[in-house]
Structure formats: C-alpha cells, structure tokens
Design a protein around this motif. Sequence first.
Motif, PDB file in Angstrom:
ATOM      1  N   ASP A 249       0.864  -1.342   0.142  1.00 23.19           N
ATOM      2  CA  ASP A 249       0.019   0.079  -0.051  1.00 23.19           C
ATOM      3  C   ASP A 249       0.932   1.445   0.023  1.00 23.19           C
ATOM      4  N   LEU A 250       0.431   2.157  -0.827  1.00 21.17           N
ATOM      5  CA  LEU A 250       1.206   3.327  -0.905  1.00 21.17           C
ATOM      6  C   LEU A 250       0.125   4.467  -0.578  1.00 21.17           C
ATOM      7  N   HIS A 251       0.363   5.471   0.404  1.00 20.70           N
ATOM      8  CA  HIS A 251      -0.430   6.388   0.687  1.00 20.70           C
ATOM      9  C   HIS A 251      -0.180   7.709   0.099  1.00 20.70           C
ATOM     10  N   PHE A 252      -0.796   8.414  -0.764  1.00 18.92           N
ATOM     11  CA  PHE A 252      -0.510   9.749  -1.367  1.00 18.92           C
ATOM     12  C   PHE A 252      -1.901  10.186  -2.202  1.00 18.92           C
ATOM     13  N   GLN A 254      -3.474  11.510  -4.750  1.00 21.64           N
ATOM     14  CA  GLN A 254      -3.693  11.106  -6.260  1.00 21.64           C
ATOM     15  C   GLN A 254      -3.893  12.345  -7.188  1.00 21.64           C
ATOM     16  N   HIS A 255      -4.850  13.253  -6.731  1.00 21.02           N
ATOM     17  CA  HIS A 255      -5.091  14.144  -7.281  1.00 21.02           C
ATOM     18  C   HIS A 255      -3.871  15.362  -7.717  1.00 21.02           C
ATOM     19  N   GLN A 256      -2.984  15.410  -6.478  1.00 18.06           N
ATOM     20  CA  GLN A 256      -1.924  16.370  -6.340  1.00 18.06           C
ATOM     21  C   GLN A 256      -0.632  15.918  -7.304  1.00 18.06           C
ATOM     22  N   LEU A 257      -0.660  14.676  -7.414  1.00 14.09           N
ATOM     23  CA  LEU A 257       0.456  13.926  -8.053  1.00 14.09           C
ATOM     24  C   LEU A 257       0.340  13.524  -9.395  1.00 14.09           C
ATOM     25  N   SER A 258      -1.027  13.854  -9.918  1.00 12.17           N
ATOM     26  CA  SER A 258      -1.453  13.468 -11.319  1.00 12.17           C
ATOM     27  C   SER A 258      -1.010  14.563 -12.222  1.00 12.17           C
ATOM     28  N   SER A 259      -0.396  15.526 -11.781  1.00  5.45           N
ATOM     29  CA  SER A 259       0.207  16.619 -13.080  1.00  5.45           C
ATOM     30  C   SER A 259       1.629  16.215 -12.967  1.00  5.45           C
ATOM     31  N   PHE A 260       2.237  15.425 -12.410  1.00  4.32           N
ATOM     32  CA  PHE A 260       3.656  15.014 -12.680  1.00  4.32           C
ATOM     33  C   PHE A 260       3.712  13.929 -13.564  1.00  4.32           C
ATOM     34  N   ALA A 261       4.884  13.830 -14.286  1.00  6.22           N
ATOM     35  CA  ALA A 261       4.926  12.755 -15.276  1.00  6.22           C
ATOM     36  C   ALA A 261       6.071  12.046 -15.123  1.00  6.22           C
ATOM     37  N   ILE A 262       6.227  10.826 -15.515  1.00  6.94           N
ATOM     38  CA  ILE A 262       7.388   9.935 -15.092  1.00  6.94           C
ATOM     39  C   ILE A 262       7.808   9.026 -16.178  1.00  6.94           C
ATOM     40  N   SER A 263       8.886   8.781 -16.571  1.00  6.14           N
ATOM     41  CA  SER A 263       9.338   7.637 -17.360  1.00  6.14           C
ATOM     42  C   SER A 263      10.557   6.737 -16.702  1.00  6.14           C
ATOM     43  N   GLY A 264      10.575   5.493 -17.256  1.00  3.25           N
ATOM     44  CA  GLY A 264      11.491   4.800 -16.619  1.00  3.25           C
ATOM     45  C   GLY A 264      11.091   3.214 -16.891  1.00  3.25           C
ATOM     46  N   ARG A 265      12.286   2.405 -16.329  1.00  2.23           N
ATOM     47  CA  ARG A 265      11.982   0.934 -16.589  1.00  2.23           C
ATOM     48  C   ARG A 265      12.821   0.198 -15.283  1.00  2.23           C
ATOM     49  N   PHE A 266      12.012  -0.545 -14.522  1.00  2.00           N
ATOM     50  CA  PHE A 266      12.492  -1.166 -13.401  1.00  2.00           C
ATOM     51  C   PHE A 266      12.524  -2.839 -13.553  1.00  2.00           C
ATOM     52  N   SER A 267      13.477  -3.562 -13.139  1.00  2.00           N
ATOM     53  CA  SER A 267      13.279  -4.933 -13.209  1.00  2.00           C
ATOM     54  C   SER A 267      14.061  -5.607 -12.043  1.00  2.00           C
ATOM     55  N   ASN A 268      12.814  -6.148 -11.219  1.00  2.00           N
ATOM     56  CA  ASN A 268      13.095  -6.925  -9.802  1.00  2.00           C
ATOM     57  C   ASN A 268      14.331  -5.853  -9.103  1.00  2.00           C
ATOM     58  N   GLU A 269      14.031  -4.713  -8.773  1.00  2.00           N
ATOM     59  CA  GLU A 269      14.641  -4.033  -8.012  1.00  2.00           C
ATOM     60  C   GLU A 269      13.871  -3.770  -6.700  1.00  2.00           C
ATOM     61  N   PRO A 270      14.477  -3.355  -5.484  1.00  2.00           N
ATOM     62  CA  PRO A 270      13.842  -3.411  -4.270  1.00  2.00           C
ATOM     63  C   PRO A 270      12.714  -2.291  -4.382  1.00  2.00           C
ATOM     64  N   ILE A 271      11.801  -2.227  -3.827  1.00  2.00           N
ATOM     65  CA  ILE A 271      10.785  -1.236  -3.998  1.00  2.00           C
ATOM     66  C   ILE A 271      11.235   0.250  -3.384  1.00  2.00           C
ATOM     67  N   GLU A 272      11.911   0.254  -2.317  1.00  2.00           N
ATOM     68  CA  GLU A 272      12.542   1.560  -2.016  1.00  2.00           C
ATOM     69  C   GLU A 272      13.217   2.052  -2.920  1.00  2.00           C
ATOM     70  N   ASP A 273      14.067   1.410  -3.678  1.00  2.00           N
ATOM     71  CA  ASP A 273      14.854   2.060  -4.804  1.00  2.00           C
ATOM     72  C   ASP A 273      14.126   2.511  -5.672  1.00  2.00           C
ATOM     73  N   VAL A 274      13.005   1.724  -6.416  1.00  2.00           N
ATOM     74  CA  VAL A 274      11.965   2.366  -7.370  1.00  2.00           C
ATOM     75  C   VAL A 274      11.296   3.488  -6.731  1.00  2.00           C
ATOM     76  N   LEU A 275      10.843   3.492  -5.579  1.00  2.00           N
ATOM     77  CA  LEU A 275      10.133   4.669  -5.093  1.00  2.00           C
ATOM     78  C   LEU A 275      11.325   5.994  -5.045  1.00  2.00           C
ATOM     79  N   HIS A 276      12.304   5.857  -4.465  1.00  2.00           N
ATOM     80  CA  HIS A 276      13.674   6.910  -4.752  1.00  2.00           C
ATOM     81  C   HIS A 276      13.614   7.472  -6.126  1.00  2.00           C
ATOM     82  N   THR A 277      13.732   6.700  -6.984  1.00  2.00           N
ATOM     83  CA  THR A 277      14.120   6.999  -8.432  1.00  2.00           C
ATOM     84  C   THR A 277      12.794   7.671  -8.944  1.00  2.00           C
ATOM     85  N   LEU A 278      11.604   7.338  -8.736  1.00  2.00           N
ATOM     86  CA  LEU A 278      10.488   8.040  -9.149  1.00  2.00           C
ATOM     87  C   LEU A 278      10.192   9.423  -8.429  1.00  2.00           C
TER      88      LEU A 278
END
Length: 297
Positions: A249-252, A254-278
């Motif tokens: 579960d991620l608590h955030f 939704q409306h506030q973050l819908s104005s941001f865009a992101i690109s990237g590719r993640f493969s079997n990385e720890p969730i905390e590494d993915v969150l940090h990058t995003l």
Amino acid sequence: MNKELDTAELDEFFQLVENGEFDEDYLEVMPDLDEEGSVAAPVVQKPVFKFFSRIAIAASLLLVAGFGYWSYRKAENIKQQSTYTVVQVPVGSMKIITLKDHSVITLNSGSVFKYPAAFADHHRRVFLLKGKAFFQVAKDTTKPFTVFSAKLSTTVLGTSFTVENYRNYGVEKIRLFTGRVQIGSRDKDFAPVLLNPGQQYIQSGLSGIKSIFTNTTEVKPHSEDGTLEFDGTTLSEALIRVADYYNTDLHFDQHQLSSFAISGRFSNEPIEDVLHTLLFTHHLKFKKIPEGYRIMK
C-alpha cells in the motif's frame, strides 16, 4: 378318359376301397418310414413380433443409458462452472494462462485472476480481482466473453485488450488493441461505453473518461519479462502500479500527483529503490509505515 361314373359305379368304387383292394398300391407309392417309425416333427414358426420386441427392449435400454450419460455430463459441467481457480502472480514475475476456449491471458506481477473450470453454454465469464491483465480472446459469436473487475465489466466476442483493476485506489482502466468491446458497470446510472481500437476508458472513483491512447502498434499491452515500464505516465498512475506490482500500500494524494509525469524501466529492484528514483525528480520523499509507505513532500 372323360367319362363320368354313374351312381351305381361310384357305390361299387367305395365298396372296393373299404374292402382294402387298393392297400398294396398305396404302400408302394408312399415313402418308407424309418426303422423306429418316427415321423418328422412339424416346423414351428416363431412369431415375428418376438423379434421386434427384443429390438424395442434393446433400443429402450440404449436410450435410458444415453439419457443417463447426458444427465451425468450436464451435471458435471454445471459443477465445473461453479468450480474456480484463483491465480496470484508472485512479485517480479508474470504468468500466461490458456483457457479451455483457447483464449490467452497474460497476468502482470501481483495480479489476482479467477476463472471457472468450464464455461456456461451461452457465456464466458472471468474475474480480474486485482492488477493488470492482457486478454487475447478466442472468437465465439455464440458465447460473449466478459471480464469483471471492481465495478466495471468488459464484454467482447473475440479481440485483444487490457484490463487494469487497482481496487485499493478506485481506479480501473480498459485499453482496446483489436476488435470492439462494450463496457458496463454495477452502477445503475452507468451508460454502456463502446471502444474501438486505440481507445481507452479510465474509471476513477465515480467519474469515467473515454480517450485515445498512443498508436496501438507502438504501445505494448504488457512487458515481455514482467518489468515495470513507464513512458510519460502520470506519477499518480505510476505509484498505483508500483503498489500493485509489489503487492503493498502506498498512501498519497492522487489528484496532487497526477500533474507530474514519469518515465523509466525497473526490473526486480527493491521497492524502496524504485520509489526513490520516481520521487527524487519531483523533490518528493517517502516514509515506511506499518501498512506500507507514505508519500510526502
């Protein structure tokens, strides 16, 4: 000789017969009896109706046996229709399922899919309880294929499309690649939505939007190796997909973050590494909490 005998001559003839005058002649012309003096038994003809009676009995037994087998098969099919298999895809992997009608379903990481052992006579119904799935439905005009997600139902005859069900966030998305689909809902006031290839429908909360997505030949309905891929995706949607992918579960907001865009590719990385990058790009951070993670400024 054509002369007819008179009365006196006839009386004389019968008198000779009674006196045995013709016995020797009779024995000469009659066939000899066997040594035991037995006579051949008379031929007894079997009634024809007995033969047909046996045929009727055999036919009746076959009919009863056939009906019994048909009843058994029907009962077994009904039993299979109420027997379900639930598939839950492990984190970081994907799973491909081929149904009895030869439809192929590709399930993303963290997805939960439910389907019957056998389809009914007039419809095919499956359930995407959570996550994302790509459906390649075998065509059968006599049996519509319906995918039930949280509130929406997607019905087709034979086509390819994706269904995304992020029930914890009230978000559902249907994207059509080939053929046509009709989208329905449990909500009484919902008007059915028809999609053509290249169109998508997104339901968020109580509102829904029908729109066009990038050319279907350029968009992949799913990753080939179960990786997470984002290409100009809103941060809000990306985080929803991350939560589903890692089954957390991620608590955030939704409306506030819908104005941001992101690109990237993640493969079997720890969730905390993915969150940090995003989050790093947009100067956001996260905090571990008992039920998952909280996203904040």
